[in-house]
Design a protein around this motif. Sequence first.
Motif: not given
Length: 235
Positions: A135-146, A221-235
Motif C-alpha cells: 500500500l502507499e500512503a502520503r508523507r505528511p512531512a512533504a506537505r503536498a497540499w501546499e 513511489a518512483p514517479d513521486r520521489p519524497g511524496l509517498e511511502h510504499v509499504v510492503d507487508a506479509v501476512r
Amino acid sequence: MPDPLFADPRLAVVYDAFEDPHRPDLDPYAARALRPGVRRVLDVGCGTGVLAARLAAAGLDVVGADPAAASLAVARARSTDVTWLHVAASDLPALDVDLAVMTGNVAQVFLSDDDLRAALAGVARAVRPGGRFVLEARRPAARAWESWLPVEEHRDVPGVGRVDRAFALLDVDPPFVTFRQTYCVTGEVVDSDSTLRFWELEEVEDALTGAGFSVESVGQAPDRPGLEHVVDAVR
C-alpha cells in the motif's frame, strides 16, 4: 460513504478523463503483481478498475473491490475478466489472494484510527497466510497540499460531451486536508467535497501489525520521489 466523485454516476463516468491516461503511478504495482508466485490479486479501492483490468489482461486472477457502486459500474464496463465486489475494505471476505494492493489515495480516505484498523483487518482476512499487501500512503512531512493550486479545466468526454472541472482547497488542519471538485456535466453543476488524512508512517505500521501483517520494507513511489511511502507487508 464514498465521495460523490466516486458514488455519483454523473461523475464516475468522467473521472478517468481527468487522469493521466498512462497512469505511471500504477506501473510498480503491476510489476509487483507479475512476479513469480503471484496468481490471484486483490485491488482494494479499485475505483473505475484501471489497474485491475490491466492485471487481468496480463493473465492474473483478479478481484477488484470498492464501496462506490457508480465507479464499479465503470469498472465492469472496462473488463469482464475481473471479479468485481461492491464492498468496503472492512467487509472484505476471505479471498485467499496472494497479493493485495492499495494504491492512490485509498489509505487516506480512512479518517479515524478505528476506520484504518477495520480496513486493514478486512484486507488481512482476504489475503492468504504468507501472502503480501502493498500500500502507499502520503508523507505528511512533504506537505503536498501546499502545491494544490486552484484549477479550472475541461475535457471532451466521449458519450458525454464537454465537462468542466474546478478544484479548490477548502481547509488544512493536519493531518486532515479538505478540498472541493466542482464539475459541470451536460449543464448540471455537481460538487464533490473530499477529506484526506495524511497518516504518519508509524501509524500505518502499527495498524498493519495490529491486523496481522509484518512490515518487511518501506520504499517510495518512483514517479513521486519524497511524496509517498510504499509499504510492503506479509501476512
